[in-house]
Write an enzyme that holds these catalytic residues in place. Structure first.
Site, PDB file in Angstrom:
ATOM      1  CD  GLU A  45      -1.782   2.386   1.371  1.00  0.00           C
ATOM      2  OE1 GLU A  45      -1.119   3.059   0.529  1.00  0.00           O
ATOM      3  OE2 GLU A  45      -2.177   2.853   2.444  1.00  0.00           O
ATOM      4  CD  GLU A  90       2.419   7.685   0.759  1.00  0.00           C
ATOM      5  OE1 GLU A  90       2.515   6.472   1.046  1.00  0.00           O
ATOM      6  OE2 GLU A  90       1.591   8.453   1.306  1.00  0.00           O
TER       7      GLU A  90
HETATM    8  C1  LIG Z   1       0.945   3.801   3.562  1.00  0.00           C
HETATM    9  S1  LIG Z   1       1.844   2.947   4.799  1.00  0.00           S
HETATM   10  C2  LIG Z   1       1.108   1.342   4.741  1.00  0.00           C
HETATM   11  C3  LIG Z   1       1.319   0.531   5.997  1.00  0.00           C
HETATM   12  C4  LIG Z   1       0.668  -0.845   5.985  1.00  0.00           C
HETATM   13  N1  LIG Z   1       1.082  -1.617   4.849  1.00  0.00           N
HETATM   14  C5  LIG Z   1      -0.821  -0.743   5.979  1.00  0.00           C
HETATM   15  O1  LIG Z   1      -1.432  -1.057   4.951  1.00  0.00           O
HETATM   16  O2  LIG Z   1      -1.401  -0.327   6.998  1.00  0.00           O
HETATM   17  C6  LIG Z   1       3.364   2.740   3.974  1.00  0.00           C
HETATM   18  C7  LIG Z   1       4.459   2.128   4.811  1.00  0.00           C
HETATM   19  O3  LIG Z   1       5.531   1.852   3.940  1.00  0.00           O
HETATM   20  C8  LIG Z   1       6.764   2.231   4.530  1.00  0.00           C
HETATM   21  N2  LIG Z   1       7.636   2.479   3.381  1.00  0.00           N
HETATM   22  C9  LIG Z   1       7.462   3.418   2.424  1.00  0.00           C
HETATM   23  N3  LIG Z   1       8.377   3.262   1.461  1.00  0.00           N
HETATM   24  C10 LIG Z   1       9.152   2.203   1.816  1.00  0.00           C
HETATM   25  C11 LIG Z   1      10.246   1.547   1.215  1.00  0.00           C
HETATM   26  N4  LIG Z   1      10.684   1.904   0.015  1.00  0.00           N
HETATM   27  N5  LIG Z   1      10.818   0.505   1.870  1.00  0.00           N
HETATM   28  C12 LIG Z   1      10.348   0.105   3.076  1.00  0.00           C
HETATM   29  N6  LIG Z   1       9.300   0.686   3.691  1.00  0.00           N
HETATM   30  C13 LIG Z   1       8.705   1.707   3.055  1.00  0.00           C
HETATM   31  C14 LIG Z   1       6.418   3.408   5.406  1.00  0.00           C
HETATM   32  O4  LIG Z   1       7.342   3.555   6.456  1.00  0.00           O
HETATM   33  C15 LIG Z   1       5.018   3.025   5.888  1.00  0.00           C
HETATM   34  O5  LIG Z   1       5.067   2.325   7.118  1.00  0.00           O
END
Ligand SMILES: C[S@@+](CC[C@H](N)C(=O)[O-])C[C@H]1O[C@@H](n2cnc3c(N)ncnc32)[C@H](O)[C@@H]1O
Length: 359
Positions: A155, A164
């Site tokens: 997501e 993002e």
């Molecule tokens: C929109 S949140 C979604 C969290 C969870 N998957 C949910 O659906 O509730 C995005 C998550 O991705 C992590 N994130 C964003 N880009 C990333 C990357 N390239 N590698 C690892 N984590 C990442 C952020 O820290 C965040 O916790």
């Protein structure tokens, strides 16, 4: 005598230099591709900002309490993750999608996140007796596994879909770590940029359009702000947009199984025929993620079932009035899709009766 002359000369030179620099700055700002080249994106800064943003409970609870979002992912995982699958959950946050996949019978889930929220994800998994999930504290670009996986679950959608870094992050894992024929969940996206009229009671005009109890602000038009940020607003207020001027249609569709970031167009021109007359106040940017014909997730401003934690973006424009049958030709140019400050938009109006062009 000589000193005042020197003073005047240096003041004029500085003033001229300042005006020249401002003019060059404006010229660059109005050319997104040149601007993106001159001011390269700060990938390190963005990573740090993103990691910090998702570290606290508040951002996570907004996402978890978003019922359409959670219902969409719950159904998508139930339908498309099969017992025995090996899965990467890119950006696991509190680990919710990894947990749903594990409960569905996934053999192994790599739940990766670069934010410190991962610490809480581990605690939650133990408390909820989730097995088969391996938490990895890393950025996805640095993550690797020995054997390709069956599914990439994610997501990574921002308010403006691309902000993002979804395309760059998911396609990197796809190209390195997904089995041929493997699944990206979700993979199909529709991106919209629809001409709108804002409800009169909610409209915030540009300051130079205001006249407040006879106090006229039009003089400020000559001081139009140059910073791109001034020209877009974010909202999730379902009463903000009164109507779309025309039938909404995606201006871009993306399938993460096949797209590459470099293939995304940097300029999109589209035409709309007005079916709902009124004042054009700007364009609403929103998206729809589609998993099956009957399973999708929308952030649209007029969709009562929209996922509420996503804002929709309003790209503001100068007011213009439209009648039924008028045509709008809209041009959106993009320096870098993840950075909305590099987007520029303009329109041409073709009246139903006689052709008229505006800037
Ligand atoms: C929109 S949140 C979604 C969290 C969870 N998957 C949910 O659906 O509730 C995005 C998550 O991705 C992590 N994130 C964003 N880009 C990333 C990357 N390239 N590698 C690892 N984590 C990442 C952020 O820290 C965040 O916790």
């Amino acid at each position: 005598m000589f000193f005042p002359f020197l003073q005047r000369l240096s003041a004029r030179t500085f003033s001229l230099g300042r005006r020249l620099l401002a003019a060059v700055g404006d010229w660059v700002e109005n050319r997104p591709r040149v601007a993106a080249w001159i001011y390269p994106p700060g990938e390190g800064d963005y990573r740090e900002h993103n990691g910090r943003m998702f570290a606290g409970f508040h951002e996570q609870e907004r996402m978890l309490a978003d019922q359409p979002r959670m219902a969409f992912y719950h159904a998508a995982i139930a339908r498309h993750i099969h017992p025995g699958d090996r899965v990467i959950d890119l950006g696991t946050g509190t680990g919710i999608l990894a947990a749903l996949a594990a409960r569905r019978g996934a053999a192994h889930v790599y739940a990766i996140d670069h934010s410190t929220i991962l610490h809480h994800a581990r605690t939650l998994a133990v408390a909820n007796e989730i097995e088969n999930v391996e938490f990895v504290s890393t950025h996805s670009l640095d993550f690797t596994v020995d054997e390709p996986v069956d599914v990439i679950l994610h997501e990574q959608m921002g308010d403006c879909l691309f902000d993002e870094a979804m395309v760059a992050n998911v396609t990197d894992l796809r190209d390195r770590l997904l089995k041929p024929g493997g699944l990206i969940l979700p993979s199909a996206f529709e991106f919209y940029c629809e001409p709108i009229k804002v409800n009169d009671g909610r409209l915030v005009p540009f300051i130079w359009e205001l006249n407040v109890h006879g106090y006229d602000y039009s003089i400020l038009e000559r001081h139009r702000p140059q910073e791109p940020r001034y020209y877009h607003l974010v909202s999730s207020d379902l009463n903000l947009v009164e109507h779309f001027l025309s039938e909404p249609q995606p201006i871009l569709t993306v399938d993460l199984h096949t797209v590459n970031e470099a293939d995304l167009p940097t300029e999109i021109t589209f035409t709309r025929t007005v079916v709902n007359p009124g004042r054009l106040d700007g364009y609403a940017v929103f998206f729809r993620a589609r998993v099956d014909e009957d399973l999708s997730l929308s952030s649209g401003p007029l969709d009562g079932r929209r996922a509420p934690h996503w804002g929709f973006r309003i790209l503001r424009c100068d007011r213009d009035d439209f009648a039924v049958g008028d045509q709008l030709e809209v041009r959106l140019s993009v320096g870098r899709w993840p950075d909305i400050d590099t987007w520029r938009w303009s329109h041409t109006k073709r009246a139903a009766t006689e052709p008229v062009a505006v800037g």
